[in-house]
Design an enzyme around this catalytic site. Structure first.
Site, PDB file in Angstrom:
ATOM      1  N   CYS A 119       0.786  -1.236  -0.189  1.00  0.00           N
ATOM      2  CA  CYS A 119      -0.003  -0.114   0.202  1.00  0.00           C
ATOM      3  C   CYS A 119       0.959   1.244   0.001  1.00  0.00           C
ATOM      4  O   CYS A 119       1.301   1.503   1.116  1.00  0.00           O
ATOM      5  CB  CYS A 119      -0.986  -0.124   1.224  1.00  0.00           C
ATOM      6  SG  CYS A 119      -2.108   1.469   1.287  1.00  0.00           S
ATOM      7  N   CYS A 127      -0.372   4.105   2.310  1.00  0.00           N
ATOM      8  CA  CYS A 127      -0.113   3.884   3.548  1.00  0.00           C
ATOM      9  C   CYS A 127       1.239   4.057   3.905  1.00  0.00           C
ATOM     10  O   CYS A 127       1.560   4.789   5.049  1.00  0.00           O
ATOM     11  CB  CYS A 127      -0.578   2.372   4.126  1.00  0.00           C
ATOM     12  SG  CYS A 127      -1.991   1.658   3.384  1.00  0.00           S
ATOM     13  N   ASP A 128       2.046   3.675   3.113  1.00  0.00           N
ATOM     14  CA  ASP A 128       3.472   3.507   3.709  1.00  0.00           C
ATOM     15  C   ASP A 128       4.677   4.131   2.711  1.00  0.00           C
ATOM     16  O   ASP A 128       5.758   4.455   3.238  1.00  0.00           O
ATOM     17  CB  ASP A 128       4.076   2.198   3.344  1.00  0.00           C
ATOM     18  CG  ASP A 128       3.208   0.962   4.495  1.00  0.00           C
ATOM     19  OD1 ASP A 128       2.766   1.697   5.346  1.00  0.00           O
ATOM     20  OD2 ASP A 128       3.063   0.103   3.920  1.00  0.00           O
TER      21      ASP A 128
END
Ligand code: NAP
Length: 307
Positions: free
Chosen positions: A132, A135-136
């Site tokens: 992701c 997200c990261d």
């Protein structure tokens, strides 16, 4: 006893539905599965879930979700559901340990990111390997990283990651991309994106428990090389966890559950929320939001169908 609500799945969507239906005094029963908690259990830091200004570890966040659901009376069973029967009410849900009946069912079984299948890839998940970018990506500021895949997701993630990373190498198994022309062009036009064609990662290597390089095989020549980098984003697609519902609910061609009026499925009283019906946003917060919507939809549905 016929339950008012049975929830299948225990990611942010399922546990949020449990909190809301619990507070509505519907005594929800949650089939959390043998591996509970959903995709956040595979991540480390979560920095984009509102309410945690310092960030929170994915498993810790899910533990809090679970406790909050239990506080309002959710009954959680760590069993996999193996069969459902939505042909008549009350609906039947069979797990590995029991069979229950329910007036409404909320499905939140999520989707699973496809993986390359390497042992090192799963071991380093959350330690440099991610599925992701949203997200990261932030954790890879000023670093050199790779994105695996040749579809729209891979191109979108590669371009997005250039906001943080110094260099993004797209590693793709063929010599042409599957992505739409416009997404391809965006990636080609970005000076920070490079391509490694006809290539596959054969090993993710680590230093001090974090990704430090990958071994790549050229699938045409068989040559192997090592690429120093600190992040690998696997973007080769997702599989919705819907095999249980084939033939029972209308599914999109890509296997996700079809919903209308937010969380309603093709069967009255059966609702779906989170990634199992969302192939666009796929975020913990959007999943949690749709879990709330499913709970309210189920509650209202029960009010109008009281026997
Ligand atoms: P996808 O279109 O199925 O592409 C998957 C990519 O991963 C392909 O390039 C495939 O290679 C590669 N791949 C699959 N298995 C692999 C493996 N084991 N090892 C190495 N590579 C592998 O998936 P997606 O990119 O996630 O897109 C899914 C759907 O969402 C598509 O319909 C897409 O258009 C849509 N989407 C749209 C947008 C947008 O418009 N903004 C953004 C994201 C997704 P091959 O090409 O060789 O098969």
């Amino acid at each position: 006893m016929v339950r008012d609500v049975v929830i299948i799945g225990s990611g942010p969507a399922g546990y949020t539905a449990a909190v809301y239906t619990g507070r509505a005094q519907l005594n929800p029963m949650v089939f959390a599965g043998a591996n509970s908690g959903g995709q956040l259990m595979l991540t480390t830091d979560v920095e984009n879930y509102p309410g945690f200004p310092e960030g929170i570890m994915g498993p810790e966040l899910m533990e809090s979700f679970r406790k909050q659901a239990e506080r309002f009376g959710a009954e959680i069973h760590y069993e996999d559901v193996i069969e459902v029967d939505f042909s008549s009410r009350p609906y039947k849900i069979k797990s590995t340990a029991q069979e229950v009946e329910a007036n409404t069912v909320i499905i939140s079984t999520g989707a699973s990111a496809k993986m390359l299948g390497l042992e090192s890839e799963s071991r380093l998940m959350g330690h440099g390997v991610s599925t992701c970018a949203t997200c990261d990506g932030f954790f890879f500021r000023g670093q050199e990283i790779a994105v695996v895949g040749g579809g729209d997701s891979a191109m979108e993630e590669a371009v997005f990651l250039t906001k943080f990373a110094d260099k993004v190498t797209v590693i793709h198994r063929r010599g042409e991309l599957r992505a739409s022309k416009i997404m391809q062009q965006k990636a080609f036009d970005n000076p920070k994106v490079e391509f490694m064609w006809h290539s596959a990662i054969t090993e993710v290597l680590e230093e001090d428990g974090k990704v430090s390089r990958v071994e790549v095989e050229n699938l045409e020549s068989g040559d192997r090389s090592t690429l120093p980098l600190t992040g690998v984003f696997v973007a080769i697609g997702h599989t919705p966890n819907t095999s249980l519902f084939e033939g029972q609910l209308d599914l999109h061609d890509n296997g996700y559950i079809k919903t209308h009026e937010v969380t309603r499925t093709s069967v009255e009283g059966v609702f779906a929320c989170g990634d199992v019906q969302d192939f666009t946003y796929r975020q913990a917060i959007t999943a949690a939001g749709s879990g709330c919507a499913a709970a309210i939809d189920a509650e209202r549905w029960l009010e109008h169908h009281e026997s």
